[in-house]
Design a protein around this motif. Sequence first.
Motif, PDB file in Angstrom:
ATOM      1  N   MET A 248       7.027  13.991  -6.682  1.00 47.86           N
ATOM      2  CA  MET A 248       8.265  13.625  -6.065  1.00 47.86           C
ATOM      3  C   MET A 248       9.412  13.777  -7.059  1.00 47.86           C
ATOM      4  SD  MET A 248       9.472  10.033  -4.368  1.00 47.86           S
ATOM      5  CE  MET A 248       9.487   9.073  -5.822  1.00 47.86           C
ATOM      6  N   ILE A 249       9.187  13.354  -8.282  1.00 49.21           N
ATOM      7  CA  ILE A 249      10.239  13.416  -9.304  1.00 49.21           C
ATOM      8  C   ILE A 249      10.634  14.868  -9.559  1.00 49.21           C
ATOM      9  CG2 ILE A 249      10.783  12.897 -11.710  1.00 49.21           C
ATOM     10  CD1 ILE A 249      10.417  10.329 -10.318  1.00 49.21           C
ATOM     11  N   VAL A 250       9.648  15.722  -9.759  1.00 47.81           N
ATOM     12  CA  VAL A 250       9.920  17.129 -10.061  1.00 47.81           C
ATOM     13  C   VAL A 250      10.594  17.800  -8.873  1.00 47.81           C
ATOM     14  CG1 VAL A 250       8.850  19.339 -10.622  1.00 47.81           C
ATOM     15  CG2 VAL A 250       8.051  17.267 -11.740  1.00 47.81           C
ATOM     16  N   ALA A 251      10.069  17.550  -7.664  1.00 48.71           N
ATOM     17  CA  ALA A 251      10.658  18.162  -6.468  1.00 48.71           C
ATOM     18  C   ALA A 251      12.083  17.649  -6.257  1.00 48.71           C
ATOM     19  CB  ALA A 251       9.788  17.867  -5.254  1.00 48.71           C
TER      20      ALA A 251
ATOM     21  N   GLY B  26      -4.338   1.971  -5.857  1.00 46.56           N
ATOM     22  CA  GLY B  26      -4.289   3.429  -5.748  1.00 46.56           C
ATOM     23  C   GLY B  26      -2.863   3.950  -5.668  1.00 46.56           C
ATOM     24  N   ILE B  27      -2.048   3.317  -4.840  1.00 48.46           N
ATOM     25  CA  ILE B  27      -0.644   3.725  -4.710  1.00 48.46           C
ATOM     26  C   ILE B  27       0.103   3.489  -6.014  1.00 48.46           C
ATOM     27  CG2 ILE B  27       1.552   3.152  -3.566  1.00 48.46           C
ATOM     28  CD1 ILE B  27      -0.276   4.786  -1.800  1.00 48.46           C
ATOM     29  N   SER B  28      -0.139   2.345  -6.651  1.00 53.20           N
ATOM     30  CA  SER B  28       0.552   2.021  -7.906  1.00 53.20           C
ATOM     31  C   SER B  28       0.200   3.009  -9.004  1.00 53.20           C
ATOM     32  CB  SER B  28       0.198   0.602  -8.355  1.00 53.20           C
ATOM     33  OG  SER B  28       0.603  -0.328  -7.384  1.00 53.20           O
ATOM     34  N   ILE B  29      -1.078   3.319  -9.146  1.00 53.98           N
ATOM     35  CA  ILE B  29      -1.493   4.281 -10.174  1.00 53.98           C
ATOM     36  C   ILE B  29      -0.897   5.653  -9.880  1.00 53.98           C
ATOM     37  CG2 ILE B  29      -3.494   5.523 -11.116  1.00 53.98           C
ATOM     38  CD1 ILE B  29      -5.046   2.840 -10.765  1.00 53.98           C
ATOM     39  N   GLY B  30      -0.910   6.053  -8.609  1.00 49.05           N
ATOM     40  CA  GLY B  30      -0.319   7.337  -8.237  1.00 49.05           C
ATOM     41  C   GLY B  30       1.169   7.398  -8.540  1.00 49.05           C
ATOM     42  N   CYS B  31       1.886   6.321  -8.265  1.00 44.31           N
ATOM     43  CA  CYS B  31       3.324   6.287  -8.550  1.00 44.31           C
ATOM     44  C   CYS B  31       3.604   6.337 -10.048  1.00 44.31           C
ATOM     45  CB  CYS B  31       3.962   5.046  -7.939  1.00 44.31           C
ATOM     46  SG  CYS B  31       4.093   5.108  -6.156  1.00 44.31           S
ATOM     47  N   ILE B  32       2.812   5.613 -10.818  1.00 43.62           N
ATOM     48  CA  ILE B  32       2.995   5.631 -12.276  1.00 43.62           C
ATOM     49  C   ILE B  32       2.708   7.025 -12.832  1.00 43.62           C
ATOM     50  CG2 ILE B  32       2.050   4.745 -14.453  1.00 43.62           C
ATOM     51  CD1 ILE B  32       1.739   2.021 -12.934  1.00 43.62           C
ATOM     52  N   LEU B  33       1.642   7.644 -12.369  1.00 47.56           N
ATOM     53  CA  LEU B  33       1.351   9.013 -12.806  1.00 47.56           C
ATOM     54  C   LEU B  33       2.445   9.977 -12.363  1.00 47.56           C
ATOM     55  CD1 LEU B  33      -2.490   9.266 -12.127  1.00 47.56           C
ATOM     56  CD2 LEU B  33      -1.338   9.095 -14.347  1.00 47.56           C
ATOM     57  N   GLY B  34       2.997   9.736 -11.171  1.00 51.37           N
ATOM     58  CA  GLY B  34       4.058  10.594 -10.667  1.00 51.37           C
ATOM     59  C   GLY B  34       5.358  10.480 -11.433  1.00 51.37           C
TER      60      GLY B  34
END
Length: 107
Positions: A1-4, A77-85
């Motif tokens: 999301m950040i890159v896009a 799962g959502i939290s880890i995905g957001c942090i990685l994102g």
Amino acid sequence: MIVAGDAIDNSIGLKMGLSTLAAAGIGNLISDVCGIGLGELVESWSYRLGLKDPRLTPEQQSMRKSRWVKSIACILGISIGCILGMIPLLFLDNNKLYFFNKEEEEL
């Protein structure tokens, strides 16, 4: 999301006058669509690793403990995905310096 979102903000966002929040929203849409596709991939990898779907009965699924475990797993799962994102934030430049002078940036 950040890159896009950053790519949208710095390209068509500048040309079409999109706000940063609009670019972030479009980036979020792209991220969500990618996430749905990658979810299937993660599930197939999990199955290959030997992690199988627990066959819970309807009674087990309705238990309070089962619902709590599912909710906590989703939140993690959502939290880890957001942090990685957010990792790309460590590598992005402030591109506003290329397009605006100091007076314009202060506005």
